[in-house]
Design an enzyme around this catalytic site. Structure first.
Site, mmCIF file in Angstrom:
data_model
loop_
_atom_site.group_PDB
_atom_site.id
_atom_site.type_symbol
_atom_site.label_atom_id
_atom_site.label_comp_id
_atom_site.label_asym_id
_atom_site.label_seq_id
_atom_site.Cartn_x
_atom_site.Cartn_y
_atom_site.Cartn_z
ATOM 1 N N LYS A 172 -27.536 -47.283 124.174
ATOM 2 C CA LYS A 172 -26.694 -46.439 125.036
ATOM 3 C C LYS A 172 -27.031 -46.709 126.506
ATOM 4 C CE LYS A 172 -24.083 -43.650 124.049
ATOM 5 N NZ LYS A 172 -22.627 -43.688 123.728
ATOM 6 N N THR A 209 -25.621 -40.310 126.767
ATOM 7 C CA THR A 209 -26.577 -39.321 126.284
ATOM 8 C C THR A 209 -27.757 -39.175 127.235
ATOM 9 O OG1 THR A 209 -28.200 -38.936 124.530
ATOM 10 C CG2 THR A 209 -27.555 -41.207 124.881
ATOM 11 N N ASP A 210 -28.407 -38.010 127.180
ATOM 12 C CA ASP A 210 -29.618 -37.815 127.990
ATOM 13 C C ASP A 210 -30.780 -38.665 127.475
ATOM 14 O OD1 ASP A 210 -30.164 -36.404 125.655
ATOM 15 O OD2 ASP A 210 -30.621 -34.499 126.652
ATOM 16 N N GLU A 211 -30.644 -39.224 126.265
ATOM 17 C CA GLU A 211 -31.756 -39.995 125.701
ATOM 18 C C GLU A 211 -32.019 -41.293 126.466
ATOM 19 O OE1 GLU A 211 -31.891 -40.453 121.512
ATOM 20 O OE2 GLU A 211 -31.031 -38.474 121.161
ATOM 21 N N TYR A 249 -31.397 -46.874 119.342
ATOM 22 C CA TYR A 249 -30.157 -46.152 119.699
ATOM 23 C C TYR A 249 -30.105 -45.888 121.201
ATOM 24 C CZ TYR A 249 -27.254 -42.095 120.730
ATOM 25 O OH TYR A 249 -26.370 -41.234 121.323
HETATM 26 P P1 NAD Z 1 -20.594 -39.523 115.438
HETATM 27 O O1 NAD Z 1 -21.575 -40.462 114.814
HETATM 28 O O2 NAD Z 1 -20.352 -38.202 114.788
HETATM 29 O O3 NAD Z 1 -19.177 -40.247 115.573
HETATM 30 C C1 NAD Z 1 -19.044 -41.550 116.044
HETATM 31 C C2 NAD Z 1 -17.613 -42.012 115.760
HETATM 32 O O4 NAD Z 1 -17.465 -43.332 116.303
HETATM 33 C C3 NAD Z 1 -17.285 -42.096 114.261
HETATM 34 O O5 NAD Z 1 -16.012 -41.551 114.009
HETATM 35 C C4 NAD Z 1 -17.282 -43.600 113.983
HETATM 36 O O6 NAD Z 1 -16.413 -44.002 112.929
HETATM 37 C C5 NAD Z 1 -16.819 -44.155 115.327
HETATM 38 N N1 NAD Z 1 -17.239 -45.539 115.522
HETATM 39 C C6 NAD Z 1 -18.475 -46.083 115.302
HETATM 40 N N2 NAD Z 1 -18.449 -47.396 115.554
HETATM 41 C C7 NAD Z 1 -17.180 -47.689 115.973
HETATM 42 C C8 NAD Z 1 -16.539 -48.881 116.388
HETATM 43 N N3 NAD Z 1 -17.193 -50.056 116.425
HETATM 44 N N4 NAD Z 1 -15.246 -48.816 116.751
HETATM 45 C C9 NAD Z 1 -14.550 -47.636 116.706
HETATM 46 N N5 NAD Z 1 -15.112 -46.498 116.300
HETATM 47 C C10 NAD Z 1 -16.411 -46.528 115.944
HETATM 48 O O7 NAD Z 1 -21.068 -39.341 116.940
HETATM 49 P P2 NAD Z 1 -21.008 -38.086 117.920
HETATM 50 O O8 NAD Z 1 -22.203 -37.246 117.704
HETATM 51 O O9 NAD Z 1 -19.656 -37.496 117.866
HETATM 52 O O10 NAD Z 1 -21.215 -38.819 119.327
HETATM 53 C C11 NAD Z 1 -20.090 -39.266 120.091
HETATM 54 C C12 NAD Z 1 -20.594 -39.874 121.393
HETATM 55 O O11 NAD Z 1 -21.322 -38.890 122.116
HETATM 56 C C13 NAD Z 1 -21.542 -41.062 121.206
HETATM 57 O O12 NAD Z 1 -21.256 -42.004 122.202
HETATM 58 C C14 NAD Z 1 -22.925 -40.473 121.428
HETATM 59 O O13 NAD Z 1 -23.816 -41.437 121.926
HETATM 60 C C15 NAD Z 1 -22.610 -39.405 122.462
HETATM 61 N N6 NAD Z 1 -23.533 -38.246 122.491
HETATM 62 C C16 NAD Z 1 -23.765 -37.528 121.354
HETATM 63 C C17 NAD Z 1 -24.583 -36.400 121.421
HETATM 64 C C18 NAD Z 1 -24.850 -35.541 120.208
HETATM 65 O O14 NAD Z 1 -25.654 -34.613 120.289
HETATM 66 N N7 NAD Z 1 -24.202 -35.775 119.070
HETATM 67 C C19 NAD Z 1 -25.163 -36.043 122.643
HETATM 68 C C20 NAD Z 1 -24.906 -36.806 123.779
HETATM 69 C C21 NAD Z 1 -24.070 -37.905 123.690
HETATM 70 O O1 TDX Z 2 -34.185 -33.505 109.261
HETATM 71 C C1 TDX Z 2 -34.491 -33.528 110.454
HETATM 72 N N1 TDX Z 2 -35.602 -32.831 110.870
HETATM 73 C C2 TDX Z 2 -36.013 -32.802 112.167
HETATM 74 O O2 TDX Z 2 -37.029 -32.164 112.480
HETATM 75 C C3 TDX Z 2 -33.710 -34.237 111.446
HETATM 76 C C4 TDX Z 2 -32.480 -35.002 111.030
HETATM 77 C C5 TDX Z 2 -34.118 -34.169 112.769
HETATM 78 N N2 TDX Z 2 -35.246 -33.490 113.122
HETATM 79 C C6 TDX Z 2 -35.622 -33.416 114.556
HETATM 80 C C7 TDX Z 2 -35.614 -34.714 115.316
HETATM 81 C C8 TDX Z 2 -35.201 -34.276 116.721
HETATM 82 O O3 TDX Z 2 -36.338 -33.835 117.436
HETATM 83 O O4 TDX Z 2 -34.596 -32.604 115.171
HETATM 84 C C9 TDX Z 2 -34.284 -33.083 116.482
HETATM 85 C C10 TDX Z 2 -32.805 -33.437 116.560
HETATM 86 O O5 TDX Z 2 -32.607 -34.565 115.731
HETATM 87 P P1 TDX Z 2 -31.179 -35.310 115.609
HETATM 88 O O6 TDX Z 2 -30.155 -34.329 115.161
HETATM 89 O O7 TDX Z 2 -31.367 -36.547 114.820
HETATM 90 O O8 TDX Z 2 -30.832 -35.589 117.145
HETATM 91 P P2 TDX Z 2 -31.571 -36.448 118.301
HETATM 92 O O9 TDX Z 2 -32.410 -37.520 117.740
HETATM 93 O O10 TDX Z 2 -32.161 -35.469 119.259
HETATM 94 O O11 TDX Z 2 -30.259 -37.158 118.962
HETATM 95 C C11 TDX Z 2 -29.032 -36.403 119.138
HETATM 96 O O12 TDX Z 2 -28.862 -36.000 120.461
HETATM 97 C C12 TDX Z 2 -28.586 -36.979 121.420
HETATM 98 C C13 TDX Z 2 -27.831 -37.215 118.689
HETATM 99 O O13 TDX Z 2 -27.999 -37.619 117.339
HETATM 100 C C14 TDX Z 2 -27.634 -38.398 119.584
HETATM 101 O O14 TDX Z 2 -26.481 -39.132 119.207
HETATM 102 C C15 TDX Z 2 -27.452 -37.897 120.997
HETATM 103 O O15 TDX Z 2 -27.380 -38.984 121.876
#
Ligand code: NAD
Ligand code: TDX
Length: 334
Positions: free
Chosen positions: A151, A120-122, A147
């Site tokens: 990562k 992630t960019d975080e 988190y």
């Molecule tokens: P998500 O939370 O929707 O899904 C995570 C999945 O991983 C779930 O199905 C969960 O059951 C599985 N999991 C968790 N722990 C596990 C374990 N110990 N063994 C096997 N499976 C396990 O997450 P997402 O949003 O789909 O993110 C997927 C990946 O992308 C993550 O690595 C996250 O850091 C990265 N990422 C997410 C975002 C975003 O905006 N959602 C952005 C950048 C990177």
């Molecule tokens: O109810 C809300 N109200 C609100 O203002 C929630 C849930 C979030 N927010 C804000 C917090 C953040 O600035 O919205 C923005 C996005 O929040 P999230 O959806 O929780 O995402 P963020 O914390 O940015 O992280 C996401 O992007 C990077 C993913 O959850 C991560 O897994 C990924 O790595």
């Protein structure tokens, strides 16, 4: 080609599996997912008879060993992913994101299997508002939350295994994804499903924080570009120039759903809330020829609203539990 997709029942992983099955009939997919609260097995319903599914954790060396033996590549989406939860209880994040990645690295090393690690960019921390500065592959790591620190640690482990043991791995750091099958705890689905269930959206603080949004299909196409053409040992940042404040995104959701612009609640801010993320994706565009195909955010958001409207059976079972956990957290903040 046989790939193991860890976390394939989560948001990005399930979209990746569905897209892979639909567009790459030559690829055999095995999903390894421990089915945490964040997973939804029904996201894979339409492709279930064309994949292998193993319920198990990436922290379990025996299961990982068995699943990856003979595979060509592992794509590691498995993680604990919600910042708010990591503030409440960091321990599962350290276990899955750090130890789980180490277990995968140990296994791909012994079996000589390629690994693509999804990050992630975080990991780079945050940027000031209102500057042109963006993250690049050379930006120093400065994570803010448990988190993002977990990562960041996983990325360091991947690089250490590449350098010390010659593991064939690549890393990508992507910006905020949106699209179908995203858990209702996350910002965009939470607000859409609040409106659909007659509750008001919840904006943290003044809503000035900026996120760089990318459609999940564009992220997953970039992952395939890296699997197909990426240089081993390399890191690629993925983003689609989608910077918007939370306030602006919420305004677009309210407009798309026919609600007044002020129909939301301002709730207490997230502790340590990162101000702004922004990705400079020059390397992946230039070296791998990847371009986002779904860069029209308003259209992607409207499609996402429609998807949640059309699929209440996918999201409604978990909705009340998520909202009561948020309400408890808000109450304890005051
Ligand atoms: P998500 O939370 O929707 O899904 C995570 C999945 O991983 C779930 O199905 C969960 O059951 C599985 N999991 C968790 N722990 C596990 C374990 N110990 N063994 C096997 N499976 C396990 O997450 P997402 O949003 O789909 O993110 C997927 C990946 O992308 C993550 O690595 C996250 O850091 C990265 N990422 C997410 C975002 C975003 O905006 N959602 C952005 C950048 C990177
Ligand atoms: O109810 C809300 N109200 C609100 O203002 C929630 C849930 C979030 N927010 C804000 C917090 C953040 O600035 O919205 C923005 C996005 O929040 P999230 O959806 O929780 O995402 P963020 O914390 O940015 O992280 C996401 O992007 C990077 C993913 O959850 C991560 O897994 C990924 O790595």
């Amino acid at each position: 080609m046989h790939i193991v997709v860890t976390g394939g029942a989560g948001f990005i992983g399930a979209n990746f599996v569905r897209r892979t099955v639909d567009t790459r009939p030559d690829v055999r997919v095995t999903v390894l997912d421990s089915l945490t609260y964040a997973a939804n097995e029904s996201s894979l319903d339409e492709v279930r008879d064309r994949i292998d599914f193993v319920k198990g954790s990436i922290t379990d060396p025996a299961v990982v060993d068995e699943v990856i033996a003979g595979a060509d590549a592992v794509v590691n989406f498995a993680a604990d992913t919600h910042n708010d939860n990591s503030l409440n209880d960091p321990w599962p994040f350290l276990d899955t994101n750090i130890r789980g990645t180490a277990v995968l690295l140990d296994a791909v090393r012994r079996h000589d299997v390629r690994l693509h690690h999804i990050s992630t960019d975080e990991v780079f921390g945050d940027l000031p508002l209102d500057t042109p500065e963006r993250f690049t592959e050379d930006t120093p790591y400065r994570p803010s939350s448990p988190y993002s620190a977990s990562k960041a640690s996983s990325d360091h482990l991947v690089r250490a295994w590449v350098r010390s043991f010659g593991v064939r791995a690549t890393i990508s750091n992507c910006s905020n994804n949106y699209g179908p099958y995203q858990h209702v705890e996350k910002f965009i689905p939470r607000q859409i499903t609040n409106v659909l269930s007659g509750a008001r959206p919840k904006l943290y603080g003044a809503g000035l924080n900026v996120r760089d949004w990318i459609h999940v299909d564009d992220h997953n196409d970039a992952v395939w570009a890296i699997l197909d053409r990426g240089a081993i040992g390399e890191t690629y940042l993925i983003g689609a120039d989608g910077e918007r404040s939370n306030r602006e995104v919420l305004g677009m959701i309210l407009e798309a759903m026919g609600r007044p612009a002020d129909d939301f609640d301002a709730v207490p801010d997230r502790a340590g809330h990162d101000l702004r993320y922004a990705i400079d994706a020059t390397r992946i565009r230039r070296d791998l020829g990847w371009e986002p195909a779904r860069a029209d955010f308003a259209q992607g958001l409207a499609d996402t609203v429609n998807w949640y409207r059309d699929n209440p059976s996918w999201w409604s079972p978990g909705k009340a539990g998520v909202e009561s956990a948020y309400a408890r957290r808000e109450a304890s903040d005051v």
